[in-house]
Design an enzyme around this catalytic site. Structure first.
Site, PDB file in Angstrom:
ATOM      1  N   GLU A 282       0.835  -1.197   0.000  1.00  0.00           N
ATOM      2  CA  GLU A 282       0.000   0.000   0.000  1.00  0.00           C
ATOM      3  C   GLU A 282       0.875   1.254   0.000  1.00  0.00           C
ATOM      4  OE1 GLU A 282      -4.497   0.364   1.516  1.00  0.00           O
ATOM      5  OE2 GLU A 282      -3.060   0.078   3.122  1.00  0.00           O
ATOM      6  N   HIS A 303       6.470 -26.655   0.554  1.00  0.00           N
ATOM      7  CA  HIS A 303       5.651 -27.662  -0.134  1.00  0.00           C
ATOM      8  C   HIS A 303       4.492 -26.992  -0.862  1.00  0.00           C
ATOM      9  CE1 HIS A 303       7.690 -31.050   1.918  1.00  0.00           C
ATOM     10  NE2 HIS A 303       7.962 -30.071   2.768  1.00  0.00           N
ATOM     11  N   LYS A 415     -13.648   1.582  -3.888  1.00  0.00           N
ATOM     12  CA  LYS A 415     -14.516   1.895  -2.738  1.00  0.00           C
ATOM     13  C   LYS A 415     -15.693   2.764  -3.192  1.00  0.00           C
ATOM     14  CE  LYS A 415     -10.762   2.292   0.669  1.00  0.00           C
ATOM     15  NZ  LYS A 415     -10.092   3.239   1.549  1.00  0.00           N
TER      16      LYS A 415
END
Ligand code: PA5
Length: 447
Positions: A282, A303, A415
Site C-alpha cells: 500500500e 511444499h 470503494k
C-alpha cells in the site's frame, strides 16, 4: 548481549550497485528530520507514546475484566493486532484454551459476523471499533449490526462494553463517541493505518491478551530513535539498517525485480508477513512502480509456492526471517526406522533451522537476492525492533522511488464504485460507469 542482524552476504548489494542510492543520504536525512520535527512521522518519533502508555495503564483492569474482545477494523487497523496475537498469544489456536479470546473481524463475511453475534457472550465482550478515518464501510457496517445486538443484550449499558480507537476530532466514530458517551483512544495525527501498530491500534488488543506491549515499544524505539534524533545526518543514515534495506529494495525494483518474498522461518511470526505485505504494497505500489510483496512461511510453503520462487521467473528478491534461538522442542525417540535414523539424538526444533538453511541456500543458488533478518529472540522486544526497522525502510524506499509512501490513492476507485452500487448519494460519475459496466454483455462459460 547478542544483537539481531541483517546478513547481507547473499543480497547482491554490490552487484546490484545498491550503494549508489546512498548518494542521496544527505538530502533524505534532512527531509526526514524536517518531517519528524513537523510531526509528520509519528510512527518514528512517537510523541504520543508517554500519554498512551499512561492511558493503557489506567484502562488495564477494565479491559482485562472482559473474557472476549471483538475487534472491528480492516487493513492497517487489524493486521498489526493479528500479527501480535499470532506471535505472542498462540494459545488461542491451541487445545484447551480457556481465555481470553481476541476475535478480529476484518472482512465482510456475513457468516462470520453471524457466528460471532450468535455465540459471543456480549456481557463479557469488549467491542473495540478501530478506524482512523472513522468511516470505513467494512468496519462501520459491522459496528451498526454489533451495536444493535449489544443494545438488545445489554440495554442502555451497552456502551460500557464498547471502545473506539479513532481520530481525536474527525469522523463518524468520533461523533458517535461524543453522542453516545463511548470511551475512546486516539489514533494520532499523521499516523496512517499501516504505520499504526505501535499505537492504541495494536497495543490495546496486545494489552488485552497480556502481551508485553511495553517491550514492543522499547524495541521499536531502540531502532527508530537514531532516526528521530535531531542529529540525523548523511553518515548516520547511511549506517542505519533501514536505509540500507531501502537502497537494496529500490535498486531491486530498478533492475526489474518486481516481487519481494517475505519468508518467515519463525512459524508463529507468519502473520508479520501479512502485516509487512500491506505495509509494502500500500505504501509503494504507485505510478507503475513497486514490487509485489509475497508472504511465505517455512517450512509449510516449501511444499507450496517455493517451486515458483526457485525456478519461476527470476524477478524476486527475498527478506528471509530466522531466529536461531527458537525452542529446541522434544527429542526424537531412539527407536527410529533406519532411513530416519539421522534424527536420533536431535530435537524436533532443529528441523526448522535445517530447513531454513536449505531453503536459503537453494534460493541463493537460484539467483534470488536475499537479506537474512536473523533475530536474536522471538520475544516482543525483538518484534518491536523488526517492525520499526521495516516501517522506516518502507518510508525510505518510497522516497528513493520518488513516490509518496504515506497515501494510497488507487484504492479509492473501487470503494467509491461499491458505495455507488449500494446507492450512496452523489457519485454520479461512478453511477454512470456502473451502469455502463453492468449493461455490457458478459462473455460467460458454464463449468
Ligand atoms: O494503511 C492504511 O492506511 C489502510 O489500510 C487503512 O488502515 C484501512 O483502509 C482502514 O482505514 P481506517 O483505519 O480509516 O478504517
Amino acid at each position: 548481549m547478542a544483537a539481531n542482524v541483517l546478513d547481507w552476504t547473499d543480497s547482491w548489494f554490490e552487484k546490484l550497485d545498491s550503494e549508489s542510492k546512498a548518494d542521496s543520504a544527505g538530502s533524505i536525512a534532512a527531509r526526514f528530520s524536517g518531517e519528524v520535527a513537523a510531526g509528520k512521522l509519528p510512527f518514528c518519533s512517537m510523541p504520543f507514546m508517554a500519554e498512551l502508555l499512561h492511558e493503557l495503564d489506567g484502562l488495564e483492569d477494565y479491559v482485562k475484566s472482559f473474557d472476549h474482545m471483538l475487534l472491528l477494523g480492516i487493513g492497517g487497523s487489524a493486521l498489526g493486532a493479528r500479527a501480535l496475537q499470532k506471535a505472542f498469544f498462540p494459545q488461542q489456536d491451541q487445545p484447551c484454551h480457556n481465555g481470553p479470546w481476541l476475535w478480529i473481524a476484518d472482512n465482510v463475511c456475513a457468516k462470520t459476523l453471524d457466528a460471532y453475534l450468535e455465540k459471543l457472550p456480549l456481557g463479557k465482550t469488549l467491542v473495540a471499533v478501530v478506524s482512523k478515518s472513522g468511516g470505513t464501510i467494512e468496519t462501520i457496517s459491522q459496528y451498526f449490526l454489533v451495536r444493535e445486538k449489544m443494545q438488545e443484550a445489554l440495554g442502555n449499558r451497552w456502551n460500557r462494553n464498547t471502545i473506539f480507537i479513532t481520530d481525536k476530532e474527525k469522523g463518524f466514530l468520533r461523533e458517535q463517541a461524543d453522542e453516545l458517551n463511548i470511551r475512546t483512544l486516539e489514533v494520532p495525527d499523521n499516523l496512517g493505518g499501516r504505520y499504526s501498530v505501535l499505537s492504541a491500534v495494536g497495543l490495546l488488543p496486545a494489552m488485552f491478551l497480556g502481551i508485553d506491549y511495553r517491550a514492543l515499544v522499547e524495541g521499536a524505539a531502540a531502532v527508530l530513535s537514531p532516526l528521530a534524533s535531531s542529529n540525523l545526518n548523511a553518515d548516520s543514515l547511511r549506517n542505519h539498517p533501514s536505509f540500507k534495506l531501502a537502497c537494496w529494495g529500490s535498486t531491486l525494483m530498478d533492475k526489474g525485480y518486481n516481487e519481494l518474498i517475505f519468508f518467515s522461518y519463525v512459524p508463529q511470526w507468519a502473520c508479520f508477513g501479512q502485516w509487512f505485505a500491506q505495509l509494502w504494497a500500500e505504501s509503494l505500489g504507485k505510478e507503475g512502480k513497486g514490487s509485489q510483496p509475497i508472504p511465505a512461511v517455512g517450512a509449510t510453503d516449501q511444499h507450496s509456492v517455493n517451486q515458483m520462487f526457485l525456478d519461476g521467473p527470476r524477478n524476486k528478491g527475498c527478506l528471509f526471517l530466522t531466529c536461531p534461538s527458537l525452542p529446541q522442542g522434544m527429542p526424537f525417540p531412539d527407536a527410529l526406522p533406519e532411513k530416519f535414523s539421522y534424527l536420533k539424538g536431535q530435537n524436533f526444533g532443529e528441523l526448522i533451522h535445517a530447513e531454513g538453511l536449505g531453503t536459503k541456500m537453494a534460493l541463493s543458488a537460484n539467483k534470488v537476492p536475499l537479506v537474512e533478518m536473523k533475530m536474536v529472540s522471538d520475544n516482543e522486544e525483538a518484534a518491536g525492533r523488526l517492525m520499526g526497522l521495516l516501517m522506516a525502510a518502507t518510508i525510505f524506499t518510497g522516497w528513493l522511488m520518488e513516490i509518496n509512501p504515506i497515501d494510497q490513492p488507487a484504492v479509492e476507485m473501487g470503494k467509491l464504485l461499491a458505495k455507488a452500487k449500494l446507492g450512496a448519494s452523489g457519485l454520479e460519475r461512478e453511477k454512470e460507469s456502473l451502469s455502463s459496466f453492468l449493461s455490457t454483455k458478459r462473455e460467460v462459460q458454464d463449468f
